[in-house]
Design an enzyme around this catalytic site. Structure first.
Site, PDB file in Angstrom:
ATOM      1  N   LYS A  79       0.858  -1.198   0.000  1.00  0.00           N
ATOM      2  CA  LYS A  79       0.000   0.000   0.000  1.00  0.00           C
ATOM      3  C   LYS A  79       0.890   1.242   0.000  1.00  0.00           C
ATOM      4  O   LYS A  79       1.913   1.268   0.716  1.00  0.00           O
ATOM      5  CB  LYS A  79      -0.894  -0.027   1.242  1.00  0.00           C
ATOM      6  CG  LYS A  79      -1.933   1.079   1.316  1.00  0.00           C
ATOM      7  CD  LYS A  79      -2.783   0.936   2.588  1.00  0.00           C
ATOM      8  CE  LYS A  79      -3.878   1.965   2.678  1.00  0.00           C
ATOM      9  NZ  LYS A  79      -4.690   1.854   3.911  1.00  0.00           N
ATOM     10  N   SER A 154      -9.627   1.955   3.023  1.00  0.00           N
ATOM     11  CA  SER A 154      -8.800   2.718   2.118  1.00  0.00           C
ATOM     12  C   SER A 154      -7.782   1.879   1.335  1.00  0.00           C
ATOM     13  O   SER A 154      -7.207   2.363   0.366  1.00  0.00           O
ATOM     14  CB  SER A 154      -8.039   3.783   2.912  1.00  0.00           C
ATOM     15  OG  SER A 154      -7.182   3.174   3.860  1.00  0.00           O
ATOM     16  N   SER A 178      -9.753  -0.419   7.228  1.00  0.00           N
ATOM     17  CA  SER A 178      -9.191  -0.303   5.870  1.00  0.00           C
ATOM     18  C   SER A 178      -8.533  -1.539   5.300  1.00  0.00           C
ATOM     19  O   SER A 178      -8.194  -1.552   4.120  1.00  0.00           O
ATOM     20  CB  SER A 178      -8.196   0.845   5.814  1.00  0.00           C
ATOM     21  OG  SER A 178      -8.889   2.048   5.682  1.00  0.00           O
TER      22      SER A 178
HETATM   23  N1  GLN Z   1     -12.751   4.233   6.442  1.00  0.00           N
HETATM   24  C1  GLN Z   1     -12.162   4.671   7.670  1.00  0.00           C
HETATM   25  C2  GLN Z   1     -11.783   6.126   7.564  1.00  0.00           C
HETATM   26  O1  GLN Z   1     -12.106   6.702   6.605  1.00  0.00           O
HETATM   27  C3  GLN Z   1     -11.021   3.801   8.026  1.00  0.00           C
HETATM   28  C4  GLN Z   1      -9.782   4.159   7.328  1.00  0.00           C
HETATM   29  C5  GLN Z   1      -8.634   3.254   7.665  1.00  0.00           C
HETATM   30  O2  GLN Z   1      -8.794   2.238   8.332  1.00  0.00           O
HETATM   31  N2  GLN Z   1      -7.453   3.708   7.278  1.00  0.00           N
HETATM   32  O3  GLN Z   1     -11.194   6.678   8.429  1.00  0.00           O
END
Ligand code: GLN
Length: 489
Positions: A79, A154, A178
């Site tokens: 990532k 994400s 994420s």
């Molecule tokens: N979707 C969540 C956010 O927008 C989690 C993001 C993540 O785990 N990096 O913060």
């Protein structure tokens, strides 16, 4: 004959080690798949120009009779918020578009030491803020099961790449879901280890008390092996706990007999899409038939997970992202009046809307007049959420439920409404707040008009009991109704 991309990491490493396949041939095969399919999917932001040299080094090591490591020649995608020396770490942001990492993250160092080949860097929501990968400055990633839908986020690029078999393994980061939510949406396995199980050194900080790195794979065995490689204490991250790493592969065959599986009633309640609930219930019934004892548990403070998470995560983000000022590295706005103007314009043009929204929310929650009402209160409720889990684990060995409340949604469906987007994390964020390990593992499909949409089963264990999660995932993937398939690209 089974094609290279149909093989899992454990099988590939074995074939490479015994010289049935060369690391270079395996790398070539996956690079060709990326070339054919990634213009449409947009999983990759960059490829590693040293990947050939890395594969060649593995082959020479094997020819010389040396031990190439347990991930010998396995291509792994990273990532793009995790540092790989000499490659860009963009974080999906214009701000870091040209930032080149000066060192390897600890997780990358460990992968390389185990013989993995870093194939490239994957797309993400900017600074890992989002649930759909639509917040990337470099365009959205598409879901390989239905290209009109999002892959989750994400870590959407990492999840979609493994689902589309553009690489057998990838890394993501999970602050509120994420890794697990995109794993669920793409029909792959995704592990969020216990907070402190894996070093965060070289992971770009979002919410430092929540962030963990973990793998995406296509099998429980692969997930166990890669997590074992990543886990352990680290001199460069004092939060990486000095707790022994068990052999996660040793307990994979223990099965479900006698295992107490807790199902939180809040995870199967209203608000969870009926089609998702039905699929998960089927998985639970099958696990019961396979000898597990199903017990109802309660996580009553789950309903506060979203507000608490969005206070804690944005507060930590507003402080972590203060470092992007255009001075030391990253984007700097030219032709500004003075240094204040330079700070402001660099941030104005460098960050996207969602990142700015988070910085403002977090700054507000931490400001002197509101600290007690928001940040401090959220931290208290966070303790209650952790106690819910501790209580539940008195009566069960693992907890299961859906990973996400809905199937993957259409591109653009939620971009205008941040609050509905935030609700995609309702079943995952509480684990980060409590520090618990969790995984999403494929649990079949929902038949849609034009496509099949994957559903993920979330498996949760007590802190540092990832072994339990792998045991359940390994047994679950053997269940007759869950024959694995790959998307047709
Ligand atoms: N979707 C969540 C956010 O927008 C989690 C993001 C993540 O785990 N990096 O913060």
């Amino acid at each position: 004959m089974t094609q290279i991309h149909e093989m899992n990491a454990v099988a590939l490493a074995e074939k490479i080690r015994t010289k049935e396949l060369s690391a270079q041939a395996v790398l070539e095969h996956f690079l060709r798949r990326i070339e054919t399919h990634d213009s449409e999917l947009n999983c990759f932001l960059s490829l590693n120009d040293k990947n050939h040299a890395e594969a060649e080094a593995i082959d020479s090591c094997i020819s010389a009779g040396e031990d190439p490591g347990i991930l010998a020649g396995v291509p792994v995608a990273i990532k793009d918020n995790i540092d790989v020396e000499g490659m860009r770490t963009t974080c999906g942001s214009r701000f870091l578009e040209n930032f080149v990492a000066p060192f390897d993250a600890t997780v990358v160092k460990r992968l390389k030491k185990a013989g993995a080949v870093i194939i490239g860097k994957t797309n993400l929501d900017e600074f890992a803020m989002g649930s759909s990968t639509e917040n990337s400055a470099f365009g959205p990633t598409r879901n390989p099961w239905d290209k009109n839908r999002i892959p989750g986020g994400s870590s959407g690029g990492s999840a979609a790449a493994v689902a589309a078999r553009l690489c057998p393994v990838s890394l993501g980061s999970d602050t509120g879901g994420s890794i697990r939510q995109p794993a669920s949406f793409c029909g792959v396995l995704g592990v969020k280890p216990t907070y402190g199980r894996v070093s965060r050194y070289g992971l770009v900080a979002f919410g430092s008390s929540l962030d963990q790195v973990g793998p995406f794979t296509n099998s429980a065995h692969d997930a166990a092996r890669v997590t074992g490689v990543l886990a352990g204490s680290c001199d460069l991250d004092s939060t990486a706990a000095n707790v022994e790493v068990p052999d996660y592969e040793a307990g994979l065959d223990l099965g479900l007999n006698g295992l107490r599986i807790g199902v939180p009633k809040e995870f199967m309640a209203e608000g969870i899409d009926e089609s998702v609930r039905n699929r998960i219930q089927e998985s639970i019934d099958l696990m019961k038939e396979a000898g597990a004892k199903i017990v109802e548990v309660s996580l009553p403070h789950t309903k506060y997970a979203i507000p608490v998470y969005y206070i804690v995560a944005t507060s930590e983000a507003s402080s972590n992202l203060a470092r992007y000022d255009g001075v030391g590295y990253g984007r700097r706005q030219e032709d500004t009046e003075d240094i204040m103007d330079m700070f402001m314009k660099s941030r104005l043009h460098g960050f996207g809307d969602e990142v700015k929204r988070r910085i403002m929310l977090g700054t507000y929650c931490l400001s002197s007049g509101y600290y007690d009402a928001y940040y401090d209160k959220a931290q208290r409720v966070r303790t209650l959420i952790r106690q819910d889990f501790e209580q539940a684990f008195q009566n069960c060995d693992v907890i299961v439920g859906p990973t996400a409340p809905t199937p993957p949604f259409k591109l653009g469906e939620k971009t205008d409404d941040p609050l509905t987007m935030y609700l995609a994390d309702i079943l995952t964020a509480s684990l980060n707040l409590a520090g618990m390990p969790g995984m999403s593992t494929p649990a079949g499909f929902i038949e849609n008009r034009n496509s099949r949409l994957p559903v993920g089963l979330q498996v949760i264990a007590a802190p540092f009991r990832e072994d339990m999660i792998f045991r359940v995932a390994a047994a679950h993937e053997q269940l007759p109704a869950l024959t694995k398939e790959a998307p047709i690209l």
